[in-house]
Design a protein around this motif. Structure first.
Motif, PDB file in Angstrom:
ATOM      1  N   LEU A 194      26.394  46.440  43.284  1.00 41.77           N
ATOM      2  CA  LEU A 194      26.682  45.676  45.020  1.00 41.77           C
ATOM      3  C   LEU A 194      27.395  44.436  45.324  1.00 41.77           C
ATOM      4  O   LEU A 194      28.205  43.967  45.802  1.00 41.77           O
ATOM      5  CB  LEU A 194      25.325  45.505  45.711  1.00 41.77           C
ATOM      6  N   ALA A 195      27.212  43.228  43.538  1.00 47.26           N
ATOM      7  CA  ALA A 195      27.788  42.045  43.809  1.00 47.26           C
ATOM      8  C   ALA A 195      28.973  41.930  43.262  1.00 47.26           C
ATOM      9  O   ALA A 195      30.328  41.431  43.852  1.00 47.26           O
ATOM     10  CB  ALA A 195      26.788  41.647  42.440  1.00 47.26           C
ATOM     11  N   GLN A 196      29.954  43.217  42.591  1.00 41.86           N
ATOM     12  CA  GLN A 196      30.980  43.566  42.712  1.00 41.86           C
ATOM     13  C   GLN A 196      32.115  43.827  44.285  1.00 41.86           C
ATOM     14  O   GLN A 196      33.002  43.503  44.543  1.00 41.86           O
ATOM     15  CB  GLN A 196      31.464  44.353  42.067  1.00 41.86           C
ATOM     16  N   LEU A 197      31.074  44.691  44.706  1.00 40.88           N
ATOM     17  CA  LEU A 197      32.066  45.215  46.211  1.00 40.88           C
ATOM     18  C   LEU A 197      31.788  43.606  47.110  1.00 40.88           C
ATOM     19  O   LEU A 197      32.389  43.414  47.812  1.00 40.88           O
ATOM     20  CB  LEU A 197      31.056  46.187  46.890  1.00 40.88           C
ATOM     21  N   VAL A 198      30.246  42.882  46.642  1.00 45.14           N
ATOM     22  CA  VAL A 198      30.376  41.323  48.204  1.00 45.14           C
ATOM     23  C   VAL A 198      31.470  40.912  47.852  1.00 45.14           C
ATOM     24  O   VAL A 198      32.067  40.269  48.768  1.00 45.14           O
ATOM     25  CB  VAL A 198      28.964  41.143  47.886  1.00 45.14           C
ATOM     26  N   GLU A 199      31.103  40.739  46.355  1.00 44.72           N
ATOM     27  CA  GLU A 199      32.475  39.746  45.992  1.00 44.72           C
ATOM     28  C   GLU A 199      34.031  40.301  46.183  1.00 44.72           C
ATOM     29  O   GLU A 199      34.678  39.091  46.970  1.00 44.72           O
ATOM     30  CB  GLU A 199      32.404  39.281  44.362  1.00 44.72           C
TER      31      GLU A 199
END
Length: 587
Positions: free
Chosen positions: A51-56
């Motif tokens: 999720l951190a990669q998607l949000v980033e």
């Protein structure tokens, strides 16, 4: 040490067998729980990183769109109406629901697509990221704040706007739609019970699933905030805002200072574990109760035969003739061995008691016989002294010694027969032993011998005929002793005065059963000797012994008849045999 009963040992055996297995199974369940807890932590960490990669990536896409829009020629010419039209086209194509602002370096809004053209625009309240962008010349994403225009929570993505001369005095800002990031997280959400939070740099929840409206704008705990500030990723156990224990993991967005936190309720892990543990305990208790019940049955199946063995060992009754069945093969073998040993011991005890009784009777008999023997010796001495040998010491000594030897032979005979009834042929042989052939003297007659034979040239002139039935005749100890003495006197008289006093004389002794079949007869027949003138005028010791003492000692039915025939003396001794047991009154 306290002794355990068989039931106690069986119960202990069941406990030792079941409880360790139950404990081992519970230990396996706990080990699986720990492994699943670690696995849940890894899954939460993987989801947080994803999720951190998607949000980033989402934020990077929006930053790129703003940077392209910041290069607009209309904006370079300060044609804000034309630039507004371009911004609305970008929003319609790529960022529906968002708004774009152009802000001066002092915070004054120059354009805002969320406000109608020509309407007055307020000053920008969130200036932290504005100053950062103006200072660094790099894009920045703000923390969550409350917008001054619509009074709602919002974030701002800001990029620098460079003038053609390279001067930086304006910033282009994009305010996404509030649910844009929540929808992004919802598409990756796993399970309704998993908690996912998107946090800004200050630890405030930007988006929250589930219950997105309930916790947006709230700050996470200080412990989580410190952990998220110190590391880029971590897994740990914490408690949610509702007080629910969680396995939590977070991953930081290093480019923007945000973080994604994923929490998994421990109940998703502990509930199955508790169900497994409860089922295991239920099965274990069922096995334990069943094992205890079976142990009771087995113990009863063993203690019953053992109790039967104990009753059998302590009973004083006679041993049962039929084999004892206890219900257990091993105890049946023990019971058989116990019965056999009991029978052997009882037989040995009976034999011992019988031997003791017989010994007492023998001792009593010996005492009685000793007294009788002393009385007999005294009588022999008195009668010998009164008779024809009384005036001559030499003759007295010879006659008395001969009679004592006859008495001794009678005692030897009774001792050989254990002071019980003696065979009649052995009695006759003992009485006439001094005058029998040397080869026959002292030889015991076999019960099936009908005549004591004489060899040619043998000096013995006494023929003995013992005519037996199937069983040889038996004389009681008193009868045997009297007969030995009587036969000794008859033989002594024959040697002195009768048939044995001449070379041609001889004696025949016949033992036979009387016609009544209850009495036995011993016939003494002399022949070939000097003529007998008739009964003596005065009876000597032998005559008195035969006619008085012998008839008395032979018991009821006993009699002695003397016939002084011219051809020789004939004596008929009649007596009745009887079953004999050793008693003091036998003689």
């Amino acid at each position: 040490m306290h002794r355990l009963t068989l039931r106690g040992r069986m119960v202990l055996l069941v406990l030792v067998g079941v409880l360790p297995l139950l404990g081992f199974h519970l230990a396996l369940i706990y080990r699986d729980f720990q492994a699943q807890r670690d696995q849940f932590g890894v899954q939460a960490q993987d989801l947080a990183s994803s999720l951190a990669q998607l949000v980033e990536g989402e934020l990077g896409t929006r930053v790129a769109a703003l940077e392209v829009l910041a290069l607009s020629q209309s904006l370079a010419r300060d044609d804000l109406l034309a630039f507004r039209a371009e911004a609305e086209v970008v929003l319609a194509l790529q960022q529906p629901g968002a708004s774009i602002m152009l802000v001066r370096q002092d915070g004054q809004q120059l354009m805002n697509t969320a406000v109608p053209p020509g309407a007055p625009l307020p000053m920008l309240q969130e200036t932290t990221n504005l100053q950062r962008v103006l200072t660094t010349g790099q894009p920045a994403v703000s923390d969550l704040y409350v917008g001054s225009g619509l009074q709602r929570r919002a974030i701002a993505i800001k990029v620098p706007v460079w003038r053609p001369d390279g001067k930086l005095d304006r910033v282009l800002a994009l305010t996404p739609r509030p649910d844009a990031l929540s929808n992004l997280i919802a598409r990756q959400h796993r399970g309704t019970n998993w908690c996912v939070s998107l946090l800004d740099g200050a630890g405030v929840r930007i988006a929250q699933l589930p219950n997105p409206a309930g916790y947006e704008g709230e700050k996470v705990s200080s412990a989580f905030f410190r952990a998220a500030a110190d590391r880029s990723e971590a897994i740990y156990e914490t408690t949610s805002a509702e007080g629910v224990p969680l396995i939590a993991a977070f991953s930081r967005l290093d480019a923007y200072g945000w973080a994604v936190a994923v929490g998994i309720p421990l109940s998703e892990l502990t509930q199955p574990v508790w169900r497994r543990a409860t089922n295991s305990l239920a099965v274990g208790m069922a096995l334990l109760l069943g094992g205890l019940g079976l142990a009771q049955l087995v113990a009863h199946g063993i203690t019953g035969p053992i109790t039967a063995l104990r009753r059998l060992a302590t009973t004083t009754d006679e041993a049962p003739a039929a084999p004892v069945t206890t219900g257990l093969a091993e105890t049946d073998d023990v019971a058989d061995a116990l019965l056999a040993e009991t029978s052997r011991r009882r037989a040995a005890l009976t034999s011992l008691l019988e031997s003791e009784r017989r010994l007492r009777l023998v001792v009593a008999e010996l005492n009685h016989r000793a007294k009788n023997a002393l009385a007999t010796v005294q009588a022999l001495a008195q009668q010998t002294a009164r008779g024809e040998a009384g005036s001559d010491p030499v003759r007295f000594t010879a006659a008395f010694n001969a009679r004592l030897q006859s008495l001794a032979r009678a005692h030897d005979l009774l001792a050989a027969f254990s002071w019980e009834a003696a065979a009649l042929h052995a009695v006759v042989q003992a009485g006439l032993a001094p005058w029998l052939a040397s080869g026959d003297a002292g030889r015991e007659l076999s019960p099936d011998v009908r005549m004591l034979p004489t060899q040619p040239g043998d000096p013995s002139r006494i023929d003995i005929h013992c005519i037996h039935d199937v069983e040889p005749a038996m004389a009681s100890p008193g009868q045997a002793q009297a007969l030995v003495l009587a036969l000794h006197e008859l033989a002594t008289n024959a040697v002195k005065h009768g048939a044995l006093s001449t070379p041609a004389g001889y004696v025949k002794v016949i033992c036979r059963r009387a016609e009544s079949c209850q009495d036995w007869i011993i016939e003494w027949r002399e022949s070939g000797g000097p003529p007998v003138p008739g009964p003596p005028d005065r009876g000597g010791f032998g005559t008195r012994l035969l006619t008085r003492a012998l008839a008395h000692d032979l018991g009821p039915g006993g009699s002695v008849a003397l016939d002084f025939r011219p051809t020789g003396v004939h004596a008929t001794i009649r007596f009745r045999t009887r079953s004999y047991a050793i008693t003091g009154a036998a003689g």
